[in-house]
Write an enzyme that holds these catalytic residues in place. Structure first.
Site, short mmCIF file in Angstrom:
data_model
loop_
_atom_site.label_atom_id
_atom_site.label_comp_id
_atom_site.label_asym_id
_atom_site.label_seq_id
_atom_site.Cartn_x
_atom_site.Cartn_y
_atom_site.Cartn_z
N ASP A 1 -41.72 -7.61 53.17
CA ASP A 1 -41.32 -7.16 51.56
C ASP A 1 -40.84 -8.48 51.13
O ASP A 1 -40.74 -9.48 51.64
CB ASP A 1 -40.02 -6.24 51.51
CG ASP A 1 -39.68 -5.96 49.98
OD1 ASP A 1 -40.78 -5.60 49.26
OD2 ASP A 1 -38.51 -5.93 49.98
N SER A 2 -40.79 -8.33 49.86
CA SER A 2 -40.33 -9.57 48.98
C SER A 2 -38.88 -10.09 49.31
O SER A 2 -38.54 -11.19 48.96
CB SER A 2 -40.45 -9.40 47.50
OG SER A 2 -39.90 -8.33 47.17
N CYS B 1 -43.47 -2.87 50.65
CA CYS B 1 -43.34 -3.40 49.29
C CYS B 1 -44.12 -2.82 48.18
O CYS B 1 -45.70 -2.65 48.56
CB CYS B 1 -43.37 -4.86 49.02
SG CYS B 1 -43.42 -5.68 47.51
N CYS C 1 -40.35 1.66 44.40
CA CYS C 1 -40.03 0.07 44.82
C CYS C 1 -38.99 0.26 45.87
O CYS C 1 -38.08 1.11 45.71
CB CYS C 1 -39.20 -0.49 43.53
SG CYS C 1 -38.71 -2.17 43.99
N HIS D 1 -36.59 -1.38 46.84
CA HIS D 1 -35.11 -1.60 46.48
C HIS D 1 -34.54 -0.55 45.94
O HIS D 1 -33.22 -0.39 45.99
CB HIS D 1 -35.14 -2.92 45.55
CG HIS D 1 -35.47 -4.32 45.89
ND1 HIS D 1 -36.74 -4.67 46.35
CD2 HIS D 1 -34.41 -5.36 46.14
CE1 HIS D 1 -36.55 -6.11 46.70
NE2 HIS D 1 -35.29 -6.33 46.89
N GLU E 1 -30.34 -6.61 44.76
CA GLU E 1 -30.08 -7.80 45.50
C GLU E 1 -28.83 -8.27 45.20
O GLU E 1 -28.25 -8.85 46.21
CB GLU E 1 -31.12 -8.67 45.05
CG GLU E 1 -32.51 -8.40 45.39
CD GLU E 1 -33.29 -8.67 46.66
OE1 GLU E 1 -32.42 -9.37 47.43
OE2 GLU E 1 -34.22 -8.22 47.04
N1 DGL Z 1 -39.42 -4.28 46.71
C1 DGL Z 1 -40.52 -4.73 45.98
C2 DGL Z 1 -41.48 -3.33 45.75
O1 DGL Z 1 -41.37 -2.27 46.39
C3 DGL Z 1 -40.08 -5.11 44.88
C4 DGL Z 1 -39.17 -6.29 44.48
C5 DGL Z 1 -39.82 -7.48 43.79
O2 DGL Z 1 -40.02 -7.68 42.59
O3 DGL Z 1 -39.95 -8.46 44.73
O4 DGL Z 1 -42.11 -3.22 45.03
#
Ligand code: DGL
Length: 273
Positions: free
Chosen positions: A18-19, A81, A192, A194, A160
């Site tokens: 993931d990012s 992600c 997402c 997150h 975050e």
């Molecule tokens: N966790 C990432 C997703 O599921 C998004 C976070 C980011 O913008 O890097 O899209």
């Protein structure tokens, strides 16, 4: 001897990226369902966020992340992600000879099955919403479903930051979620990885009648099914601690990651890609 025990390749790890720390919600679910699998997670915290970047950039980062994990000998890849799953899945499947699973399809299919009034909400990053990836899959399952999509970019920073229950998060969420409430969706996809970290705020605003679809839970079921179908489950019985790599060594990410996983045995390491 079973088929699993005959193949030493089955003890190879599952790769996840993931990012940032959001994909740890996926890792958490994978560990719950597949406790004896070895797992390697890569959080590309140095290049976060992905959700505001172009397709080309997200594809480039995703290829780089996957090369790193493939060099570690992974048997399959989970793109934890939504942004990378929306934009880079095909490129990854073409570039690497291992099964590659993304989070869009399982979440979208679940949402399409769950809705009773035919109105599904999707929230995600700007890039995910712009790609219309969720809409496409939901409409393949049932073409009459109305999909209401809203980008919620600030949610990533709030997660975050660790402000999972904060009043600022509540105010931001109220504003983002208003169009979804007005359209009376009865299912909301947390598009997402997150966003599950903000689940209690989101469900507090949407109300208990709206079902939330967590892509982390859905993908974990799909990974287990894939390993069973391919006969590639690890035959070992021991619980394996995951290995977590981060591309930025900030203590903040480390603390957050430890809080999300709450597994003392997890090994963390900084890597420069
Ligand atoms: N966790 C990432 C997703 O599921 C998004 C976070 C980011 O913008 O890097 O899209």
């Amino acid at each position: 001897m079973t088929r699993l025990e005959e193949d030493p390749g089955n003890s190879r790890p599952i790769g996840i990226f993931d990012s940032g720390v959001g994909g740890l919600t996926v890792l958490r679910q994978l560990l719950r369902r597949l406790p004896s699998e070895r797992m390697i997670y890569l959080g590309d915290t140095a290049r976060l966020p992905y959700g505001t970047k172009s397709r080309e950039t997200v594809v480039k980062y995703s290829l780089k992340n996957t090369s790193f994990l493939v060099e570690k000998g992974i048997k399959c890849l989970v793109v934890a992600c939504n942004t990378a799953s929306s934009l880079a899945l095909e490129a990854l499947r073409q570039a690497f000879p291992i099964p590659v699973l993304g989070v869009i399809q399982p979440g979208a299919e679940r949402a399409a099955r769950l809705t009773r009034n035919g109105r599904v909400g999707v929230i995600g990053t700007v890039a995910t919403i712009r790609s219309r990836a969720y809409e496409e899959v939901i409409r393949t399952v049932e073409s009459s479903i109305e999909v209401v999509s809203v980008p919620c970019p600030l949610f990533v920073s709030l997660a975050e930051e660790g402000w999972t229950q904060d009043e600022v998060t509540y105010l931001v969420a109220e504003r983002y979620l208003e169009p979804l409430r007005k359209r009376d969706v009865d299912v909301l996809v947390l598009g997402c990885t997150h966003y599950p970290l903000l689940k209690s705020v989101i469900s507090g605003i949407m109300g208990e009648k709206v079902r939330l679809v967590d892509s982390a839970e859905e993908i974990a079921v799909q990974v287990r099914n894939l390993l069973d179908q391919n006969g590639t489950r690890n035959a070992g019985r021991e619980r394996c601690a995951p290995k977590v790599y981060m591309t930025d060594s900030s203590p903040h990410f480390l603390e957050l990651a430890q809080m999300i996983l709450s597994l003392p045995a997890t090994e963390f390491e900084y890597v420069d890609l």
